[in-house]
Design a protein around this motif. Structure first.
Motif, PDB file in Angstrom:
ATOM      1  N   CYS A 131      -3.717  -1.411  -9.707  1.00 26.85           N
ATOM      2  CA  CYS A 131      -4.016  -1.093  -8.305  1.00 26.85           C
ATOM      3  C   CYS A 131      -5.272  -0.233  -8.208  1.00 26.85           C
ATOM      4  O   CYS A 131      -5.775   0.273  -9.195  1.00 26.85           O
ATOM      5  CB  CYS A 131      -2.831  -0.369  -7.669  1.00 26.85           C
ATOM      6  N   ARG A 132      -5.753  -0.092  -7.011  1.00 23.13           N
ATOM      7  CA  ARG A 132      -6.957   0.680  -6.722  1.00 23.13           C
ATOM      8  C   ARG A 132      -6.558   1.959  -6.001  1.00 23.13           C
ATOM      9  O   ARG A 132      -5.716   1.932  -5.120  1.00 23.13           O
ATOM     10  CB  ARG A 132      -7.873  -0.163  -5.834  1.00 23.13           C
ATOM     11  N   TRP A 133      -7.178   3.070  -6.359  1.00 22.96           N
ATOM     12  CA  TRP A 133      -6.906   4.339  -5.703  1.00 22.96           C
ATOM     13  C   TRP A 133      -8.133   4.747  -4.892  1.00 22.96           C
ATOM     14  O   TRP A 133      -9.249   4.318  -5.159  1.00 22.96           O
ATOM     15  CB  TRP A 133      -6.548   5.429  -6.713  1.00 22.96           C
ATOM     16  N   GLU A 134      -7.894   5.573  -3.918  1.00 22.46           N
ATOM     17  CA  GLU A 134      -8.971   6.128  -3.110  1.00 22.46           C
ATOM     18  C   GLU A 134      -8.591   7.557  -2.757  1.00 22.46           C
ATOM     19  O   GLU A 134      -7.507   7.809  -2.241  1.00 22.46           O
ATOM     20  CB  GLU A 134      -9.153   5.314  -1.831  1.00 22.46           C
ATOM     21  N   LYS A 145      -4.466   8.797 -11.062  1.00 18.38           N
ATOM     22  CA  LYS A 145      -5.425   7.706 -11.225  1.00 18.38           C
ATOM     23  C   LYS A 145      -4.971   6.762 -12.332  1.00 18.38           C
ATOM     24  O   LYS A 145      -4.992   5.543 -12.171  1.00 18.38           O
ATOM     25  CB  LYS A 145      -6.815   8.253 -11.564  1.00 18.38           C
ATOM     26  N   ARG A 174       0.186  -5.688   1.187  1.00 18.50           N
ATOM     27  CA  ARG A 174      -1.283  -5.550   1.243  1.00 18.50           C
ATOM     28  C   ARG A 174      -1.886  -6.790   1.807  1.00 18.50           C
ATOM     29  O   ARG A 174      -1.423  -7.860   1.726  1.00 18.50           O
ATOM     30  CB  ARG A 174      -1.833  -5.328  -0.153  1.00 18.50           C
ATOM     31  N   ILE A 191      -1.933   4.694 -11.261  1.00 20.70           N
ATOM     32  CA  ILE A 191      -2.283   3.650 -10.299  1.00 20.70           C
ATOM     33  C   ILE A 191      -3.062   2.527 -10.983  1.00 20.70           C
ATOM     34  O   ILE A 191      -2.728   1.342 -10.831  1.00 20.70           O
ATOM     35  CB  ILE A 191      -3.078   4.265  -9.123  1.00 20.70           C
ATOM     36  N   GLU A 192      -4.074   2.884 -11.755  1.00 21.00           N
ATOM     37  CA  GLU A 192      -4.869   1.873 -12.451  1.00 21.00           C
ATOM     38  C   GLU A 192      -4.036   1.124 -13.478  1.00 21.00           C
ATOM     39  O   GLU A 192      -4.233  -0.076 -13.697  1.00 21.00           O
ATOM     40  CB  GLU A 192      -6.086   2.523 -13.111  1.00 21.00           C
ATOM     41  N   ASP A 200       0.845  -1.182   0.000  1.00 19.99           N
ATOM     42  CA  ASP A 200       0.000   0.000   0.000  1.00 19.99           C
ATOM     43  C   ASP A 200       0.886   1.241   0.000  1.00 19.99           C
ATOM     44  O   ASP A 200       2.018   1.194   0.480  1.00 19.99           O
ATOM     45  CB  ASP A 200      -0.879   0.032   1.248  1.00 19.99           C
TER      46      ASP A 200
END
Length: 102
Positions: A69-72, A61, A102, A64-65, A44
């Motif tokens: 991976c997932r972004w927040e 974004k 993770r 990361i994508e 992470d």
């Protein structure tokens, strides 16, 4: 990072506009690479950045994508001293941040 590289001096006082833009782009590339490394390791990561610009948000974004991976995006309400401390490196010293699997 730009501020640190300039010895905590105002960029407008020590660099011309073209040199400052070049330095900012160099630092942005390095920051993106620093984000890629933990993603590739399956860890992470947190990006402490205002993301006031939609273009900057979209760039991160996509990065990361693109690595699966997932972004927040987290909105934090803070008083004026919080971002000032963060900019000075006093709120989240880099030597105290830890990333794990993770």
């Amino acid at each position: 990072m730009v501020w640190q590289r300039l010895g905590r001096r105002d960029a407008g006082l020590v660099l011309g506009p073209e040199a400052f833009d070049h330095l900012k782009e160099e630092v942005r590339r390095e920051q993106r690479q620093e984000l890629v490394e933990p993603m590739q390791a399956g860890c992470d990561a947190v990006v402490d950045y205002s993301f006031w610009s939609r273009a900057a948000r979209d760039c991160y974004k996509a990065l990361i994508e693109g690595h699966g991976c997932r972004w927040e995006l987290v909105h934090l309400k803070a008083d004026r001293t919080t971002p000032e401390l963060s900019c000075e490196g006093n709120l989240y010293p880099l030597d105290r941040l830890q990333f794990g699997p993770r």
